[in-house]
Each structure stands twice: as C-alpha cells, then as structure tokens.
Design a protein around this motif. Structure first.
Motif, PDB file in Angstrom:
ATOM      1  N   GLY A 194       1.290  -1.222   0.563  1.00 28.33           N
ATOM      2  CA  GLY A 194       0.139   0.437   0.130  1.00 28.33           C
ATOM      3  C   GLY A 194       0.934   1.263  -0.427  1.00 28.33           C
ATOM      4  N   TYR A 195       0.266   2.400   0.205  1.00 30.58           N
ATOM      5  CA  TYR A 195       1.085   3.715   0.592  1.00 30.58           C
ATOM      6  C   TYR A 195       2.537   4.109  -1.032  1.00 30.58           C
ATOM      7  CZ  TYR A 195      -0.831   3.611   4.391  1.00 30.58           C
ATOM      8  OH  TYR A 195      -1.548   3.446   6.451  1.00 30.58           O
ATOM      9  N   GLU A 196       1.070   3.638  -1.842  1.00 39.00           N
ATOM     10  CA  GLU A 196       1.952   4.195  -3.670  1.00 39.00           C
ATOM     11  C   GLU A 196       2.771   4.873  -3.584  1.00 39.00           C
ATOM     12  OE1 GLU A 196       0.510   2.295  -6.688  1.00 39.00           O
ATOM     13  OE2 GLU A 196      -0.210  -0.032  -5.954  1.00 39.00           O
ATOM     14  N   SER A 251       3.517  -0.008 -14.465  1.00 40.47           N
ATOM     15  CA  SER A 251       3.123  -1.267 -14.201  1.00 40.47           C
ATOM     16  C   SER A 251       1.897  -2.310 -14.595  1.00 40.47           C
ATOM     17  CB  SER A 251       3.357  -1.642 -12.358  1.00 40.47           C
ATOM     18  OG  SER A 251       2.683  -1.868 -11.403  1.00 40.47           O
ATOM     19  N   GLY A 252       0.335  -2.071 -13.926  1.00 38.37           N
ATOM     20  CA  GLY A 252       0.009  -2.242 -14.542  1.00 38.37           C
ATOM     21  C   GLY A 252      -1.171  -3.893 -12.837  1.00 38.37           C
ATOM     22  N   ALA A 253      -0.285  -3.439 -12.313  1.00 35.27           N
ATOM     23  CA  ALA A 253      -0.370  -4.763 -10.997  1.00 35.27           C
ATOM     24  C   ALA A 253       0.065  -3.230  -9.973  1.00 35.27           C
ATOM     25  CB  ALA A 253       0.531  -5.529 -10.687  1.00 35.27           C
ATOM     26  N   THR A 254      -1.261  -3.132  -8.778  1.00 31.06           N
ATOM     27  CA  THR A 254      -1.173  -3.340  -7.817  1.00 31.06           C
ATOM     28  C   THR A 254       0.378  -3.124  -6.761  1.00 31.06           C
ATOM     29  OG1 THR A 254      -3.967  -3.251  -8.163  1.00 31.06           O
ATOM     30  CG2 THR A 254      -2.565  -2.758  -5.297  1.00 31.06           C
ATOM     31  N   ASN A 255       0.260  -2.387  -6.019  1.00 32.00           N
ATOM     32  CA  ASN A 255       1.559  -2.466  -5.088  1.00 32.00           C
ATOM     33  C   ASN A 255       2.871  -3.036  -6.152  1.00 32.00           C
ATOM     34  OD1 ASN A 255      -0.399  -1.757  -2.753  1.00 32.00           O
ATOM     35  ND2 ASN A 255      -0.590  -3.579  -2.096  1.00 32.00           N
ATOM     36  N   CYS A 256       3.253  -2.191  -7.013  1.00 25.00           N
ATOM     37  CA  CYS A 256       3.798  -3.013  -8.184  1.00 25.00           C
ATOM     38  C   CYS A 256       4.394  -1.493  -8.272  1.00 25.00           C
ATOM     39  CB  CYS A 256       3.655  -3.959  -8.880  1.00 25.00           C
ATOM     40  SG  CYS A 256       3.963  -5.994  -7.978  1.00 25.00           S
ATOM     41  N   ILE A 257       6.087  -0.745  -8.808  1.00 21.10           N
ATOM     42  CA  ILE A 257       5.869   0.015  -9.208  1.00 21.10           C
ATOM     43  C   ILE A 257       7.574   0.338 -10.241  1.00 21.10           C
ATOM     44  CG2 ILE A 257       6.966   2.505  -8.942  1.00 21.10           C
ATOM     45  CD1 ILE A 257       5.776   1.760  -5.735  1.00 21.10           C
ATOM     46  N   LYS A 269       8.304   8.736  -3.724  1.00 19.18           N
ATOM     47  CA  LYS A 269       8.577  10.043  -3.354  1.00 19.18           C
ATOM     48  C   LYS A 269       9.931   9.305  -3.176  1.00 19.18           C
ATOM     49  CE  LYS A 269       8.242  13.571  -0.342  1.00 19.18           C
ATOM     50  NZ  LYS A 269       7.667  14.584   0.305  1.00 19.18           N
ATOM     51  N   GLU A 270       9.549   8.007  -1.777  1.00 22.34           N
ATOM     52  CA  GLU A 270      10.867   7.386  -1.242  1.00 22.34           C
ATOM     53  C   GLU A 270      11.795   7.014  -2.186  1.00 22.34           C
ATOM     54  OE1 GLU A 270       8.480   5.840   2.947  1.00 22.34           O
ATOM     55  OE2 GLU A 270       9.554   4.267   1.376  1.00 22.34           O
ATOM     56  N   ALA A 271      11.832   6.010  -3.060  1.00 22.73           N
ATOM     57  CA  ALA A 271      11.731   5.156  -4.093  1.00 22.73           C
ATOM     58  C   ALA A 271      13.090   6.266  -5.362  1.00 22.73           C
ATOM     59  CB  ALA A 271      11.455   4.659  -5.135  1.00 22.73           C
ATOM     60  N   TYR A 272      12.060   7.674  -5.350  1.00 21.13           N
ATOM     61  CA  TYR A 272      13.063   8.585  -6.010  1.00 21.13           C
ATOM     62  C   TYR A 272      13.767   9.122  -5.166  1.00 21.13           C
ATOM     63  CZ  TYR A 272       9.975   9.268 -10.032  1.00 21.13           C
ATOM     64  OH  TYR A 272       9.392   9.540 -11.356  1.00 21.13           O
ATOM     65  N   ASN A 273      13.840   8.911  -3.796  1.00 18.80           N
ATOM     66  CA  ASN A 273      15.135   9.954  -3.154  1.00 18.80           C
ATOM     67  C   ASN A 273      16.642   9.124  -2.858  1.00 18.80           C
ATOM     68  OD1 ASN A 273      13.557  12.766  -2.734  1.00 18.80           O
ATOM     69  ND2 ASN A 273      12.316  11.149  -0.632  1.00 18.80           N
ATOM     70  N   LEU A 274      15.469   7.602  -2.561  1.00 18.44           N
ATOM     71  CA  LEU A 274      16.935   7.078  -2.526  1.00 18.44           C
ATOM     72  C   LEU A 274      17.667   6.442  -3.812  1.00 18.44           C
ATOM     73  CD1 LEU A 274      18.162   4.636  -0.871  1.00 18.44           C
ATOM     74  CD2 LEU A 274      16.198   3.071  -2.183  1.00 18.44           C
ATOM     75  N   LEU A 275      17.013   6.604  -4.754  1.00 23.38           N
ATOM     76  CA  LEU A 275      17.661   6.098  -6.477  1.00 23.38           C
ATOM     77  C   LEU A 275      18.067   7.665  -6.759  1.00 23.38           C
ATOM     78  CD1 LEU A 275      15.047   4.692  -8.287  1.00 23.38           C
ATOM     79  CD2 LEU A 275      16.684   3.323  -7.350  1.00 23.38           C
ATOM     80  N   GLN A 308       9.624  -2.553   0.173  1.00 26.39           N
ATOM     81  CA  GLN A 308       9.689  -3.432   0.270  1.00 26.39           C
ATOM     82  C   GLN A 308      11.042  -4.252  -0.190  1.00 26.39           C
ATOM     83  OE1 GLN A 308       8.093  -5.376   3.653  1.00 26.39           O
ATOM     84  NE2 GLN A 308       7.120  -3.740   3.467  1.00 26.39           N
ATOM     85  N   ARG A 309      10.524  -4.577  -1.650  1.00 25.08           N
ATOM     86  CA  ARG A 309      11.763  -5.073  -2.293  1.00 25.08           C
ATOM     87  C   ARG A 309      11.885  -4.073  -3.392  1.00 25.08           C
ATOM     88  NH1 ARG A 309       9.480 -10.603  -4.679  1.00 25.08           N
ATOM     89  NH2 ARG A 309      11.953 -11.146  -5.108  1.00 25.08           N
ATOM     90  N   ILE A 310      13.322  -4.189  -3.768  1.00 22.68           N
ATOM     91  CA  ILE A 310      13.653  -3.707  -4.900  1.00 22.68           C
ATOM     92  C   ILE A 310      14.365  -4.192  -6.012  1.00 22.68           C
ATOM     93  CG2 ILE A 310      15.813  -2.795  -3.487  1.00 22.68           C
ATOM     94  CD1 ILE A 310      15.527  -0.447  -5.926  1.00 22.68           C
ATOM     95  N   LEU A 311      14.129  -4.546  -7.064  1.00 22.44           N
ATOM     96  CA  LEU A 311      14.679  -5.512  -8.182  1.00 22.44           C
ATOM     97  C   LEU A 311      15.033  -4.858  -9.279  1.00 22.44           C
ATOM     98  CD1 LEU A 311      11.993  -7.876  -8.096  1.00 22.44           C
ATOM     99  CD2 LEU A 311      13.519  -8.029  -6.974  1.00 22.44           C
TER     100      LEU A 311
END
Length: 286
Positions: free
Chosen positions: A10-12, A71-77, A17-23, A109-112
């Motif tokens: 959840g909380y996509e 992405s076409g799927a919930t909770n997947c970015i 936002k967190e992903a942008y900051n981390l990357l 959660q996971r980053i691939l």
C-alpha cells in the motif's frame, strides 16, 4: 527498457517518493549529480519563446534520470531509467543496507533491477533471455559485461579453464494468465544450457538468479547475484537483526501452538513472512 521494479504494501505515492529519493541519492554517489538542460535564451518573439519552452519541456521529460511508468499491478511500481545501470545501483543499495543496518525507506519492500522488457510469450522471453544471460553463462562471450566461467587475473588473462555457472529461476506472474510457469522454466533451461552444457541448477546457493516477472502482457527480466544473501532483495529483511527474526518466528510458533494446530501447519505458518508472500521460485509449485 530497463529500470527498477519496486513492491510495497500500500501507500504507493509515498513509496514512489521514497524510491525517487533513494535512487537519486545513490545515482549521485555513483554517477555524479544529474545535469540539468540549459535554459533557453530569452531573446526572440513570444511565439519563438513559447515553441522553445515546449521543446525544452519535452527534452527535460526525455532526459529525466528516473521516470515512473504504469506497471499494471497494485503495489508494484516500475521506475524507468536510461542513464544508469540498475543492477549496479540496486547491489550498492542492498550492500550498504546489509552493512549499515539502516532502513532508508519505510514503504519500499523489495527493489529489483530490470535489464529488459519483452512480450509475455515464449518467443519474446526466449529471445530476451538469450541476450541477457549470455554475458553470465557463455564462456566464449567476448564483449561488455561480467566475466562468466573463467577466472581472470590482474593482467586480464584467464587463470583457469572455463567451468559452468550455477543458476536458479525466480518466476512471478501478476494480473496475467498468458503463459504457464512450467513453460517459462523449461525455456530458460534451454537458453542457459545453450550457452554451455556445464551450467547447472542450484536452488540453495546459485551463482546467479534469473528474475522473470510477468505483469499483464509484459515480461520483465534480469540476472542478479547474491539474491538469497540479500533476502530476495527485500530491504526490510536485510536490516532486521537476526535476534528480531528469531523472536518473530518464536512468537508465531507460540501463537500457532496455542490454537492446537498440527505440527505441519506450524511449519507453513512460520514461512509466511512478508518477503516470501507471492514469490514463486524454481523449486516451488503453485
């Protein structure tokens, strides 16, 4: 297309936002700060300036280091990139998380890392897999990429005869029934063995893990190392202290025992951690 597949509970919006900051943090460390396009000269007519502004906006959109794609799927970015190496970035993020034990994201959660995207059919998957896996599993590969089955000395010369590499396939399908898991696994076997008959399956400690993620009509793929060492690329699992994991498992066992469930059910319950939810690896059936 290459980029990063990120999962969350959840909380996509917060996760993005967190992903942008981390990357961006790690991209700046590895590649330096992102260069901004030069601003257009203010001279000229209003029409000319408007056209320049439109062109500049289009150019900025194309030159963005990271860009979210549906992405076409919930909770997947999915975050697309064209200027960085996803595998190098993710490995550095996970390596630091394991060493420092600091959680830099609450919702990721996971980053691939994803190195290629194709149609979700056997023909498309086979073609992409052949290209992506060749640098890792073909001892005769002569091109950019990681050395495969020969040890290389400081002088660049091979110090051992080529030997096979071990591998494991992790397959996951979301919002799609276009392709069967067994068909994909079988095709991946053919591709890897076509590079070298010495390559072999190892389900516990493979040299490399081939990630195959099918979302709707697309297949996302990558070849990664240290997959199980980095807890299936789960940031939360990596930074969690070992004693906390044991305590969590003990509490789960105690709760199950209190409900008078059979020992077989107890084992199943303790294996339902967040990092394992929805994963289908080579050795699993579903």
């Amino acid at each position: 297309m290459k980029g990063f597949l990120i999962t969350c509970n959840g909380y996509e919006k917060q996760c993005i936002k967190e992903a942008y900051n981390l990357l961006n943090e790690y991209a700046d460390q590895i590649y330096g700060q992102e260069k901004k396009p030069d601003e257009s000269d203010s001279e000229g007519s209003d029409v000319d300036n408007l056209e320049k502004q439109i062109d500049s906006m289009k150019k900025k959109s194309k030159e963005k280091r990271f860009q979210v794609v549906e992405s076409g799927a919930t909770n997947c970015i999915f975050i697309r990139t064209s200027s960085v190496d996803p595998e190098r970035m993710v490995y550095k993020i996970l390596e630091d998380a394991k060493k420092e034990k600091i959680l830099k994201s609450r919702h990721i959660q996971r980053i691939l890392p994803i190195k290629g995207v194709c149609r979700a059919d056997i023909e498309g998957i086979s073609k992409l897999a052949s290209t992506l896996t060749k640098p890792f599993f073909d001892p005769n590969f002569d091109g950019p990429g990681e050395p495969t089955s020969a040890e290389v000395s400081d002088t660049g010369k091979c110090t051992k005869e080529p030997v096979g590499r071990s591998y494991c396939v992790v397959f996951k399908q979301r919002n799609s029934n276009l392709i069967k898991r067994d068909d994909v696994i079988g095709e991946m076997h053919k591709v890897i063995l076509s590079h070298s008959a010495d390559n072999s399956v190892n389900l516990s400690s493979p040299d490399y893990v081939i990630i195959v993620e099918v979302i709707r009509s697309k297949c996302l793929m990558s070849v990664v190392k240290s997959y199980f060492e980095f807890k299936k690329y789960n940031l939360h699992e990596i930074v969690m202290p070992s004693d906390s994991k044991m305590q969590k498992e003990t509490e789960t066992m105690a709760n199950v025992i209190e409900t008078d469930v059979s020992p077989a059910d107890i084992v199943d319950t303790t294996n339902t951690s967040e990092s394992n939810k929805g994963d289908t690896s080579f050795e699993e059936t579903k």
